[in-house]
Design a protein around this motif. Sequence first.
Motif, mmCIF file in Angstrom:
data_model
loop_
_atom_site.group_PDB
_atom_site.id
_atom_site.type_symbol
_atom_site.label_atom_id
_atom_site.label_comp_id
_atom_site.label_asym_id
_atom_site.label_seq_id
_atom_site.Cartn_x
_atom_site.Cartn_y
_atom_site.Cartn_z
ATOM 1 N N ALA A 103 0.824 -1.204 0.000
ATOM 2 C CA ALA A 103 0.000 0.000 0.000
ATOM 3 C C ALA A 103 0.862 1.260 0.000
ATOM 4 O O ALA A 103 0.386 2.342 -0.298
ATOM 5 C CB ALA A 103 -0.928 0.000 1.209
ATOM 6 N N LYS A 104 2.141 1.131 0.373
ATOM 7 C CA LYS A 104 3.045 2.274 0.389
ATOM 8 C C LYS A 104 3.940 2.310 -0.843
ATOM 9 O O LYS A 104 4.880 3.093 -0.907
ATOM 10 C CB LYS A 104 3.900 2.224 1.652
ATOM 11 C CG LYS A 104 3.087 2.287 2.944
ATOM 12 C CD LYS A 104 3.977 2.179 4.166
ATOM 13 C CE LYS A 104 3.154 2.201 5.450
ATOM 14 N NZ LYS A 104 4.011 2.052 6.657
ATOM 15 N N THR A 105 3.650 1.440 -1.809
ATOM 16 C CA THR A 105 4.442 1.367 -3.028
ATOM 17 C C THR A 105 3.523 1.441 -4.233
ATOM 18 O O THR A 105 2.472 0.805 -4.255
ATOM 19 C CB THR A 105 5.250 0.053 -3.072
ATOM 20 O OG1 THR A 105 6.120 -0.004 -1.950
ATOM 21 C CG2 THR A 105 6.077 -0.035 -4.347
ATOM 22 N N LEU A 106 3.910 2.214 -5.223
ATOM 23 C CA LEU A 106 3.155 2.306 -6.469
ATOM 24 C C LEU A 106 4.085 1.929 -7.608
ATOM 25 O O LEU A 106 5.084 2.600 -7.863
ATOM 26 C CB LEU A 106 2.605 3.721 -6.671
ATOM 27 C CG LEU A 106 1.713 3.923 -7.907
ATOM 28 C CD1 LEU A 106 0.443 3.084 -7.780
ATOM 29 C CD2 LEU A 106 1.350 5.393 -8.076
ATOM 30 N N ARG A 107 3.766 0.827 -8.283
ATOM 31 C CA ARG A 107 4.599 0.321 -9.376
ATOM 32 C C ARG A 107 4.047 0.824 -10.701
ATOM 33 O O ARG A 107 2.926 0.479 -11.079
ATOM 34 C CB ARG A 107 4.654 -1.201 -9.337
ATOM 35 C CG ARG A 107 5.312 -1.750 -8.070
ATOM 36 C CD ARG A 107 5.242 -3.269 -8.016
ATOM 37 N NE ARG A 107 5.938 -3.782 -6.850
ATOM 38 C CZ ARG A 107 5.404 -3.890 -5.650
ATOM 39 N NH1 ARG A 107 4.144 -3.513 -5.466
ATOM 40 N NH2 ARG A 107 6.090 -4.372 -4.628
ATOM 41 N N ILE A 108 4.842 1.618 -11.409
ATOM 42 C CA ILE A 108 4.423 2.237 -12.670
ATOM 43 C C ILE A 108 5.228 1.626 -13.806
ATOM 44 O O ILE A 108 6.457 1.609 -13.773
ATOM 45 C CB ILE A 108 4.642 3.759 -12.631
ATOM 46 C CG1 ILE A 108 3.850 4.381 -11.474
ATOM 47 C CG2 ILE A 108 4.250 4.395 -13.963
ATOM 48 C CD1 ILE A 108 4.154 5.855 -11.268
ATOM 49 N N GLY A 109 4.536 1.130 -14.809
ATOM 50 C CA GLY A 109 5.193 0.555 -15.971
ATOM 51 C C GLY A 109 5.109 1.485 -17.171
ATOM 52 O O GLY A 109 4.075 2.123 -17.404
#
Length: 315
Positions: A103-109
């Motif tokens: 929830a504290k990480t946002l993975r953007i591709g």
Amino acid sequence: MDKISDIGKSTRNGNALRLLAYVFAASDHGSLRQAARALRVRESSVSRNVVKLEQLLEMQLFERDVRGVRLTKTGRAWADVARTHYDGLLDVLTKHVGENHDAKTLRIGLCRVTGGKFLERLVRRFAGLYPGVNLIIQDVPAAQCLTAVRQRRLDIAFMHDLGSVTSCRSEVFWKERLFVLLPSTHPLAGRETVTWSDLAGSRVLASVGSEGSTLDLQLLERVGVDGSPLVEACPSSRATVIFKVQLGQGIMLAVESYARNVGIDSATWKPLQGQDSVIPVCGVWLESNPNRAVLRLAGIARNMTAAQVGTKPSP
């Protein structure tokens, strides 16, 4: 069993916790009005949900009079047991949220998207508003992009819009102009801009090596269909394709953000003008992804898009 089934059907999707929250707030405050104020809802909403739970339990929980509400003897016995389980469940949920590193990480591709001003502003704005979220930005091959989103290895991916996407939410956020890389000896090298008709008969070299093309082959094949150049897939790296352009063996297409950041000796970038010279870039994410940072990022992007065109963002 029928009663348990009815309660299960009526309280799915988190409604059970809401019903309990209303009942316990009414009990704590001794007033539906004060409970509504504490919960920041209407008094009628508290009253309606209290009655709903009483009907589900087939039990009168409260005595009501002009002074407020108070638990009945049966209601107090039920509340003592239910409150223990309710508080325990809230503790578990709170602890899980606090310890959930996802929830504290946002993975953007990024799938053939090379940044650009819009994406840079979007990331900077999100990071400023939510400094506690760790942003992981990575390239993703086109063949793996949607699968990575569906399997939640990526929270959101930005890619060139290729039409409808199944089982994922897709929304166009910005557009980029196409640029063509010409050898410096090309007859069009001295022009300020070029059109698709200017490129008729030319060979567009598209890398299909490990890096992949700067543009999707499906996109290349569909843009500028009338009098467009021929697309030739090259089993080479981008560097080799650029070298071939320098030798005069073809031309190369890319979006503006790539062209502006990649200077090439013995070659020149020229912007395309006219129909099909601008391509949309969309964000793709899974609506069932529980990571709220995804919706926050999408919301910021949506507001930025609306601000650019001077319209209100769609809900």
